[in-house]
Design a protein around this motif. Sequence first.
Motif, PDB file in Angstrom:
ATOM      1  N   SER A 183      47.617  -0.424 -42.237  1.00  0.00           N
ATOM      2  CA  SER A 183      46.540  -1.403 -42.108  1.00  0.00           C
ATOM      3  C   SER A 183      45.236  -0.667 -41.820  1.00  0.00           C
ATOM      4  CB  SER A 183      46.849  -2.392 -40.975  1.00  0.00           C
ATOM      5  OG  SER A 183      47.977  -3.163 -41.295  1.00  0.00           O
ATOM      6  N   VAL A 184      44.321  -0.710 -42.759  1.00  0.00           N
ATOM      7  CA  VAL A 184      43.125   0.123 -42.700  1.00  0.00           C
ATOM      8  C   VAL A 184      41.950  -0.633 -42.073  1.00  0.00           C
ATOM      9  CG1 VAL A 184      43.799   1.570 -44.631  1.00  0.00           C
ATOM     10  CG2 VAL A 184      42.534  -0.543 -45.076  1.00  0.00           C
ATOM     11  N   ASP A 185      41.055   0.133 -41.450  1.00  0.00           N
ATOM     12  CA  ASP A 185      39.861  -0.422 -40.832  1.00  0.00           C
ATOM     13  C   ASP A 185      38.884  -0.890 -41.910  1.00  0.00           C
ATOM     14  OD1 ASP A 185      38.036  -0.489 -38.242  1.00  0.00           O
ATOM     15  OD2 ASP A 185      36.853   0.454 -39.824  1.00  0.00           O
ATOM     16  N   ASP A 186      38.300  -2.065 -41.719  1.00  0.00           N
ATOM     17  CA  ASP A 186      37.429  -2.671 -42.730  1.00  0.00           C
ATOM     18  C   ASP A 186      36.191  -1.824 -42.999  1.00  0.00           C
ATOM     19  OD1 ASP A 186      36.536  -4.655 -44.541  1.00  0.00           O
ATOM     20  OD2 ASP A 186      35.379  -5.649 -42.974  1.00  0.00           O
ATOM     21  N   GLU A 187      35.440  -1.481 -41.955  1.00  0.00           N
ATOM     22  CA  GLU A 187      34.182  -0.764 -42.145  1.00  0.00           C
ATOM     23  C   GLU A 187      34.405   0.668 -42.614  1.00  0.00           C
ATOM     24  OE1 GLU A 187      30.099   0.110 -42.271  1.00  0.00           O
ATOM     25  OE2 GLU A 187      31.241  -1.760 -42.325  1.00  0.00           O
TER      26      GLU A 187
END
Length: 338
Positions: free
Chosen positions: A264-268
């Motif tokens: 699950s990757v960070d949006d920014e």
Amino acid sequence: KLVWMPLEKSLEGAQVVLVSPDGPLNQLPLAALPGKDPAHYLLEEVPLVCISVPQILPDLLAVRKGPAPAPSLLVLGAVDYNAGTAGAPGPAPGEERGGTSKGWSELPGTRGEIATVKDLFDEAHPEARVVALRKDKATEAAVRKEVPHARYLHFATHGFFVPEASGHGRGGEEAGGVDGGTPHPGLLAGLVLAGANRRAEAGEDDGVLTALEVAELDLRGVDLAVLSACQTGLGQAVGGEGLVSLQRAFQVAGARSVMASLWSVDDEATRRLMERFYENLWQKKMPKLEALRAAQLWMLKEGVARGMVREDPDPNEGEAPRTPPFYWAAFVLGGDWR
């Protein structure tokens, strides 16, 4: 010591290493392993590309005949997951490109990401065809219609993989098979599109494009598919078939190269990584793997210093802090690396 060091002598002088992982190694970010210098990562020493479907390697290495297809882009993001819910308020904006038990949340970073991707493409290919699917237009039907006509695909949205043992899929709903039996592994991974927060009627699209549905698309004209979402490289292991994931489904459908994520990757942080990748690919004319690796190295060295990640610098460090692998190592390129 177990995975990489036994191979090092055989790989001396290699300009690129092709990896066909099996079992748990499918979830291992090889680029984040320690290098020969424990203070550095393998990313800094050797380019790595994943060949999740080894049978396609001869086709990848074969010389292409005829002129390359005209460049064209399908970009998707800023999705309205509440489309069709009669104005019901949706979940709060999210910081990761994965779901919650309350539904799929808005991803603010994807708005700027798809705008930048489109702008970079327009600058590199001013006469080329571009289709942007945003808000309630980012539907399953629209994706199915447009993907056969695009050379480049960029999906900036939520993605998921729900292991079979959990008994759930599609963002929390049951993903049972026929008569409530074992679910098809292709239903356990998917991309989330417009209207996914509503309950679909029988026969309607449910707002989730599963790996099973992706594998049935015609993607033979796609040179690169970028799945800028969570867990798009994860899947269910199937005996004799390898890992059934979104990344594999796009390749089975014909996409020559697929970029996917392992967690699950960070949006920014993902937005900044993707923008740098396309700048390298289209403006600096780097090959795909080199473009991704250069973007990851940039994030590793500059992410904390430039405030691109939520990581406080260590005041005791004598040099600029390096960005943790969580922010840059999730994305793996599969297929053609050139």
